[in-house]
Write a protein that holds these residues in place. Structure first.
Motif, PDB file in Angstrom:
ATOM      1  N   GLN A  69       2.296 -14.686 -42.291  1.00 22.53           N
ATOM      2  CA  GLN A  69       2.683 -14.159 -40.983  1.00 22.53           C
ATOM      3  C   GLN A  69       1.490 -13.669 -40.172  1.00 22.53           C
ATOM      4  N   GLN A  70       0.373 -13.402 -40.843  1.00 24.49           N
ATOM      5  CA  GLN A  70      -0.798 -12.884 -40.128  1.00 24.49           C
ATOM      6  C   GLN A  70      -2.066 -13.692 -40.403  1.00 24.49           C
ATOM      7  N   ARG A  71      -2.383 -13.914 -41.681  1.00 27.84           N
ATOM      8  CA  ARG A  71      -3.650 -14.576 -41.984  1.00 27.84           C
ATOM      9  C   ARG A  71      -3.584 -15.372 -43.277  1.00 27.84           C
ATOM     10  N   ILE A  72      -4.483 -16.363 -43.336  1.00 32.53           N
ATOM     11  CA  ILE A  72      -4.705 -17.144 -44.549  1.00 32.53           C
ATOM     12  C   ILE A  72      -6.215 -17.208 -44.768  1.00 32.53           C
ATOM     13  N   VAL A  73      -6.637 -16.858 -45.972  1.00 32.32           N
ATOM     14  CA  VAL A  73      -8.061 -16.910 -46.309  1.00 32.32           C
ATOM     15  C   VAL A  73      -8.210 -17.668 -47.621  1.00 32.32           C
ATOM     16  N   LEU A  74      -9.025 -18.720 -47.611  1.00 28.93           N
ATOM     17  CA  LEU A  74      -9.284 -19.511 -48.811  1.00 28.93           C
ATOM     18  C   LEU A  74     -10.746 -19.325 -49.228  1.00 28.93           C
ATOM     19  N   ILE A  75     -10.932 -19.017 -50.509  1.00 29.28           N
ATOM     20  CA  ILE A  75     -12.284 -18.924 -51.086  1.00 29.28           C
ATOM     21  C   ILE A  75     -12.373 -20.000 -52.148  1.00 29.28           C
TER      22      ILE A  75
END
Length: 319
Positions: A216-222
């Motif tokens: 709903q706000q963010r997606i972060v892939l490492i």
């Protein structure tokens, strides 16, 4: 010696037949006791006579007016009938004696209980009223009675069709809900821990796609190794959800990212300062540990595990 029966007729002298054209006769037809009727005062107005004289003539021929032809209203029915308005469209009619009489009667308290005439009773009136005008007035009244059932039947058909459509829609909605519930039952849930055997590429791809859609706000892939397949997966995110990828870039990836950002919501790229052993996917405030690079999920035995630490802890360790 039996009394000889006589039938006198009431002379019609006041009514102007042309004035009838300007009166909405349909508005004078009321429903009382489940029957379509007209009141004696309205009929007297149309015939151009006093209500009292009309009723006197009917009483002289009472044997022609059984209960299904004519009946007297109760006080409650009479009070209710007074609230109904006669629509008169011709201003000239307001000066005529019959309209004045009608308005006077409507403006005062009810001094007598009016009589209601059914369609059959109105038809019988032409036999006790002496005038070609009375016959003509009756013809027009009969036509008005004929129009009412047509309008009612037409509206009834429309209402019935709308009701059938609504019923069908309700049944369709119920069917769709059952189907969706069954799909939901068979659909894999977003579990906090998920293991994918070797070769379950599609199951892994579907699971990660559902995680992306849930953001709903963010997606972060490492992830050390990212290609265009990951960029394609991130297009499934909702509007307004930011996307950031921390990876070790190569020229092909930068080219793909540039083309992607030209057509779709931007994905931010951040260069990893060094190689990392594990991969992480952050969805809003949740952190998932990935057992393989996102592009290779399901190719070999791997797992996805939700961690209890906050995203800020992982992001802080990247520096």
């Amino acid at each position: 010696m039996a009394k000889k029966e006589t039938h006198s007729k009431l002379e019609i002298t006041i009514c102007d037949i042309k004035g009838i054209d300007n009166i909405n006769i349909e508005s004078l037809i009321r429903v009382i006791r489940g029957q379509q009727v007209m009141l004696d005062s309205d009929l007297a107005m149309l015939y151009g006579v006093e209500t009292k004289r009309l009723n006197e003539q009917v009483k002289r021929n009472l044997n022609r007016f059984p209960e299904d032809f004519m009946f007297q209203l109760t006080k409650e029915e009479a009070n209710h009938s007074r609230s109904q308005i006669v629509i008169l469209n011709n201003d000239e009619l307001s000066s005529r004696s019959q309209i004045a009489t009608l308005n006077t009667q409507r403006g005062q308290n009810i001094k007598y209980l009016p009589y209601a005439f059914t369609r059959n009773g109105i038809a019988m009136l032409s036999s006790v009223l002496r005038s070609d005008t009375a016959v003509e007035v009756n013809i027009r009244i009969m036509r008005a009675f004929t129009m009412i059932p047509q309008l009612v039947n037409h509206n009834t058909q429309i209402i019935e069709r709308i009701f059938n459509i609504e019923q069908h829609q309700q049944e369709t909605d119920k069917t769709i809900k059952v189907i969706l519930d069954r799909i939901e039952d068979f659909n894999p849930k977003l579990l906090s821990e998920q293991v994918f055997p070797s070769g379950c590429v599609w199951d892994a791809w579907t699971y990660i796609s559902d995680l992306v859609r849930s953001a709903q706000q963010r997606i972060v892939l490492i992830d050390n190794y990212v290609d265009d397949r990951v960029l394609s997966m991130f297009t499934k995110r909702a509007d307004g959800v930011s996307a950031t990828i921390h990876t070790r870039h190569n020229e092909q990836f930068l080219t793909d990212l540039k083309k992607h950002n030209a057509l779709y919501p931007e994905i931010e790229f951040i260069q990893l300062p060094h190689r990392n052993h594990d991969r992480f996917l952050i969805i809003d405030d949740k952190v998932y540990l990935l057992g393989a690079s996102l592009k290779d999920m399901g190719a070999g035995l791997c797992a996805v595990t939700e961690m209890s630490i906050t995203p800020e802890v992982i992001l802080g360790l990247l520096k």
